[in-house]
Design a protein around this motif. Structure first.
Motif, PDB file in Angstrom:
ATOM      1  N   SER A  50      13.171  46.438  10.216  1.00  0.00           N
ATOM      2  CA  SER A  50      12.511  45.311  10.887  1.00  0.00           C
ATOM      3  C   SER A  50      11.203  45.791  11.493  1.00  0.00           C
ATOM      4  O   SER A  50      10.946  46.998  11.578  1.00  0.00           O
ATOM      5  CB  SER A  50      13.415  44.701  11.960  1.00  0.00           C
ATOM      6  OG  SER A  50      13.519  45.578  13.063  1.00  0.00           O
ATOM      7  N   HIS A  51      10.379  44.823  11.868  1.00  0.00           N
ATOM      8  CA  HIS A  51       9.116  45.107  12.550  1.00  0.00           C
ATOM      9  C   HIS A  51       9.210  44.454  13.928  1.00  0.00           C
ATOM     10  O   HIS A  51       8.993  43.243  14.057  1.00  0.00           O
ATOM     11  CB  HIS A  51       7.938  44.546  11.750  1.00  0.00           C
ATOM     12  CG  HIS A  51       7.876  45.042  10.344  1.00  0.00           C
ATOM     13  ND1 HIS A  51       7.442  46.306  10.020  1.00  0.00           N
ATOM     14  CD2 HIS A  51       8.241  44.470   9.168  1.00  0.00           C
ATOM     15  CE1 HIS A  51       7.520  46.480   8.711  1.00  0.00           C
ATOM     16  NE2 HIS A  51       8.005  45.371   8.174  1.00  0.00           N
ATOM     17  N   PRO A  52       9.578  45.251  14.936  1.00  0.00           N
ATOM     18  CA  PRO A  52       9.835  44.640  16.254  1.00  0.00           C
ATOM     19  C   PRO A  52       8.608  43.965  16.860  1.00  0.00           C
ATOM     20  O   PRO A  52       8.753  43.077  17.708  1.00  0.00           O
ATOM     21  CB  PRO A  52      10.281  45.837  17.114  1.00  0.00           C
ATOM     22  CG  PRO A  52      10.747  46.867  16.130  1.00  0.00           C
ATOM     23  CD  PRO A  52       9.888  46.685  14.919  1.00  0.00           C
ATOM     24  N   GLU A  53       7.401  44.362  16.419  1.00  0.00           N
ATOM     25  CA  GLU A  53       6.183  43.884  17.072  1.00  0.00           C
ATOM     26  C   GLU A  53       5.453  42.798  16.315  1.00  0.00           C
ATOM     27  O   GLU A  53       4.456  42.269  16.803  1.00  0.00           O
ATOM     28  CB  GLU A  53       5.211  45.064  17.267  1.00  0.00           C
ATOM     29  CG  GLU A  53       5.780  46.241  18.023  1.00  0.00           C
ATOM     30  CD  GLU A  53       6.346  45.837  19.379  1.00  0.00           C
ATOM     31  OE1 GLU A  53       5.834  44.865  19.978  1.00  0.00           O
ATOM     32  OE2 GLU A  53       7.322  46.481  19.823  1.00  0.00           O
ATOM     33  N   GLY A  88      11.147  41.290  14.367  1.00  0.00           N
ATOM     34  CA  GLY A  88      12.461  41.701  14.850  1.00  0.00           C
ATOM     35  C   GLY A  88      13.622  41.329  13.949  1.00  0.00           C
ATOM     36  O   GLY A  88      14.748  41.757  14.206  1.00  0.00           O
ATOM     37  N   VAL A  89      13.385  40.558  12.908  1.00  0.00           N
ATOM     38  CA  VAL A  89      14.471  40.163  12.005  1.00  0.00           C
ATOM     39  C   VAL A  89      14.621  41.229  10.916  1.00  0.00           C
ATOM     40  O   VAL A  89      13.692  41.486  10.152  1.00  0.00           O
ATOM     41  CB  VAL A  89      14.213  38.783  11.382  1.00  0.00           C
ATOM     42  CG1 VAL A  89      15.237  38.484  10.279  1.00  0.00           C
ATOM     43  CG2 VAL A  89      14.260  37.709  12.457  1.00  0.00           C
ATOM     44  N   GLU A  90      15.810  41.819  10.853  1.00  0.00           N
ATOM     45  CA  GLU A  90      16.030  42.872   9.867  1.00  0.00           C
ATOM     46  C   GLU A  90      16.059  42.252   8.471  1.00  0.00           C
ATOM     47  O   GLU A  90      16.699  41.227   8.245  1.00  0.00           O
ATOM     48  CB  GLU A  90      17.349  43.594  10.165  1.00  0.00           C
ATOM     49  CG  GLU A  90      17.428  44.963   9.513  1.00  0.00           C
ATOM     50  CD  GLU A  90      18.764  45.664   9.779  1.00  0.00           C
ATOM     51  OE1 GLU A  90      18.852  46.835   9.422  1.00  0.00           O
ATOM     52  OE2 GLU A  90      19.687  45.032  10.325  1.00  0.00           O
ATOM     53  N   HIS A  91      15.337  42.894   7.550  1.00  0.00           N
ATOM     54  CA  HIS A  91      15.223  42.342   6.203  1.00  0.00           C
ATOM     55  C   HIS A  91      15.143  43.453   5.169  1.00  0.00           C
ATOM     56  O   HIS A  91      14.860  44.612   5.501  1.00  0.00           O
ATOM     57  CB  HIS A  91      14.000  41.420   6.086  1.00  0.00           C
ATOM     58  CG  HIS A  91      12.699  42.081   6.404  1.00  0.00           C
ATOM     59  ND1 HIS A  91      12.286  42.360   7.696  1.00  0.00           N
ATOM     60  CD2 HIS A  91      11.700  42.541   5.608  1.00  0.00           C
ATOM     61  CE1 HIS A  91      11.099  42.937   7.669  1.00  0.00           C
ATOM     62  NE2 HIS A  91      10.725  43.058   6.414  1.00  0.00           N
ATOM     63  N   CYS A  92      15.398  43.088   3.921  1.00  0.00           N
ATOM     64  CA  CYS A  92      15.369  44.055   2.823  1.00  0.00           C
ATOM     65  C   CYS A  92      14.937  43.344   1.553  1.00  0.00           C
ATOM     66  O   CYS A  92      15.684  42.528   1.009  1.00  0.00           O
ATOM     67  CB  CYS A  92      16.753  44.682   2.642  1.00  0.00           C
ATOM     68  SG  CYS A  92      16.791  45.909   1.317  1.00  0.00           S
ATOM     69  N   ALA A 107      -2.930  45.587  10.962  1.00  0.00           N
ATOM     70  CA  ALA A 107      -3.257  46.914  10.459  1.00  0.00           C
ATOM     71  C   ALA A 107      -2.325  47.937  11.094  1.00  0.00           C
ATOM     72  O   ALA A 107      -2.011  47.863  12.283  1.00  0.00           O
ATOM     73  CB  ALA A 107      -4.707  47.247  10.774  1.00  0.00           C
ATOM     74  N   GLY A 108      -1.879  48.865  10.271  1.00  0.00           N
ATOM     75  CA  GLY A 108      -1.037  49.942  10.779  1.00  0.00           C
ATOM     76  C   GLY A 108       0.449  49.646  10.711  1.00  0.00           C
ATOM     77  O   GLY A 108       1.262  50.534  11.002  1.00  0.00           O
ATOM     78  N   THR A 109       0.823  48.417  10.318  1.00  0.00           N
ATOM     79  CA  THR A 109       2.243  48.109  10.180  1.00  0.00           C
ATOM     80  C   THR A 109       2.810  48.924   9.018  1.00  0.00           C
ATOM     81  O   THR A 109       2.307  48.865   7.901  1.00  0.00           O
ATOM     82  CB  THR A 109       2.452  46.604   9.900  1.00  0.00           C
ATOM     83  OG1 THR A 109       1.849  45.847  10.946  1.00  0.00           O
ATOM     84  CG2 THR A 109       3.937  46.258   9.821  1.00  0.00           C
ATOM     85  N   LEU A 110       3.850  49.696   9.282  1.00  0.00           N
ATOM     86  CA  LEU A 110       4.415  50.545   8.228  1.00  0.00           C
ATOM     87  C   LEU A 110       5.380  49.753   7.352  1.00  0.00           C
ATOM     88  O   LEU A 110       6.084  48.862   7.818  1.00  0.00           O
ATOM     89  CB  LEU A 110       5.150  51.733   8.838  1.00  0.00           C
ATOM     90  CG  LEU A 110       4.260  52.871   9.333  1.00  0.00           C
ATOM     91  CD1 LEU A 110       5.121  53.970   9.947  1.00  0.00           C
ATOM     92  CD2 LEU A 110       3.405  53.445   8.201  1.00  0.00           C
ATOM     93  N   ASN A 111       5.432  50.139   6.080  1.00  0.00           N
ATOM     94  CA  ASN A 111       6.279  49.418   5.119  1.00  0.00           C
ATOM     95  C   ASN A 111       7.757  49.470   5.493  1.00  0.00           C
ATOM     96  O   ASN A 111       8.485  48.506   5.254  1.00  0.00           O
ATOM     97  CB  ASN A 111       6.054  49.949   3.689  1.00  0.00           C
ATOM     98  CG  ASN A 111       6.345  51.436   3.531  1.00  0.00           C
ATOM     99  OD1 ASN A 111       6.408  52.185   4.512  1.00  0.00           O
ATOM    100  ND2 ASN A 111       6.509  51.869   2.297  1.00  0.00           N
TER     101      ASN A 111
ATOM    102  N   LEU B  32       1.973  33.006  11.607  1.00  0.00           N
ATOM    103  CA  LEU B  32       2.124  34.464  11.508  1.00  0.00           C
ATOM    104  C   LEU B  32       1.604  35.022  12.831  1.00  0.00           C
ATOM    105  O   LEU B  32       0.387  35.068  13.049  1.00  0.00           O
ATOM    106  CB  LEU B  32       1.293  34.995  10.338  1.00  0.00           C
ATOM    107  CG  LEU B  32       1.315  36.509  10.161  1.00  0.00           C
ATOM    108  CD1 LEU B  32       2.643  36.963   9.562  1.00  0.00           C
ATOM    109  CD2 LEU B  32       0.151  36.965   9.277  1.00  0.00           C
ATOM    110  N   ASN B  33       2.516  35.365  13.730  1.00  0.00           N
ATOM    111  CA  ASN B  33       2.119  35.744  15.093  1.00  0.00           C
ATOM    112  C   ASN B  33       1.235  34.630  15.659  1.00  0.00           C
ATOM    113  O   ASN B  33       1.653  33.480  15.650  1.00  0.00           O
ATOM    114  CB  ASN B  33       1.429  37.118  15.097  1.00  0.00           C
ATOM    115  CG  ASN B  33       2.344  38.217  14.576  1.00  0.00           C
ATOM    116  OD1 ASN B  33       3.535  38.202  14.835  1.00  0.00           O
ATOM    117  ND2 ASN B  33       1.793  39.153  13.828  1.00  0.00           N
ATOM    118  N   ASP B  34       0.042  34.949  16.123  1.00  0.00           N
ATOM    119  CA  ASP B  34      -0.832  33.900  16.659  1.00  0.00           C
ATOM    120  C   ASP B  34      -1.856  33.419  15.625  1.00  0.00           C
ATOM    121  O   ASP B  34      -2.879  32.837  15.982  1.00  0.00           O
ATOM    122  CB  ASP B  34      -1.514  34.377  17.939  1.00  0.00           C
ATOM    123  CG  ASP B  34      -2.297  35.658  17.724  1.00  0.00           C
ATOM    124  OD1 ASP B  34      -2.077  36.332  16.695  1.00  0.00           O
ATOM    125  OD2 ASP B  34      -3.117  36.000  18.586  1.00  0.00           O
TER     126      ASP B  34
END
Lengths: 127, 127
Positions: A50-53, A88-92, A107-111, B32-34
């Protein structure tokens, strides 16, 4: 008009997709403020994460993508269909055939998000 | 799967485009976010304007869009081509035939930017 990288050039998605074959690698094709527009080719199953942010936008360009969501029904996307995975939603992601997608996120969000592991790699600019 | 608005539904762009005919109206289809993902149908020439605070992403889905840029060469987009107008760059979209686009920019960005005028209208959620 050529499809070279430049400040005032159209970005042709099909042409950019023809420039790489790696699976699960995110290739950056444009910036939008502090967000990145990326392309990727997928086949098989990725890792649960997931991407918590941040939310994450998936748009399928070619093929078929199943986004598995923890505790929720799968979302299946064909060409011209998009879905935003909420933060925050876990996905695959799962692609039975090779599938091309456009991704949009900060930018910077990891895969691999919070999962890490051997498939983790930063996005690279596609030139 | 239906294409109704819901948290876990694919958004089919062609179907959503079939739901409205107004020109130059921005129809919100996802958050998508804001940021907002919007659709619009264009024909003719819009107004020259800029967005001093944000870049603006245009992706052509159908038709042909010329993005006129003040003091710079036009950028012409066909289906599957995108361009990001940098913040502060004065631009004016022009579509000789009816053209469908996807737009992405921060929520609340007005269609006419700093120019205002009678064509100004907020984005509306497409239901």
């Amino acid at each position: 008009m050529s499809d070279m990288c430049g400040p005032d050039e159209a970005v042709n998605l099909a042409h950019r997709l023809s420039l790489f074959n790696e699976l699960w690698a995110q290739k950056k094709i444009a910036d939008l403020n502090d967000y990145e527009v990326k392309l990727a080719k997928l086949k098989g199953e990725f890792v649960w994460h997931s991407h918590p942010e941040t939310d994450e936008l998936f748009l399928v360009l070619d093929g078929r993508l199943t986004i598995q969501l923890r505790g929720r029904a799968d979302v299946v996307l064909g060409p011209g269909e998009l879905f935003v995975v909420p933060r925050g939603v876990e996905h695959c992601p799962l692609a039975e055939e090779e599938t091309a997608i456009l991704l949009l996120e900060p930018a910077g969000t990891l895969n691999t998000g919070d999962a890490g592991g051997p498939l983790t790699r930063p996005a690279e600019r596609l030139t």
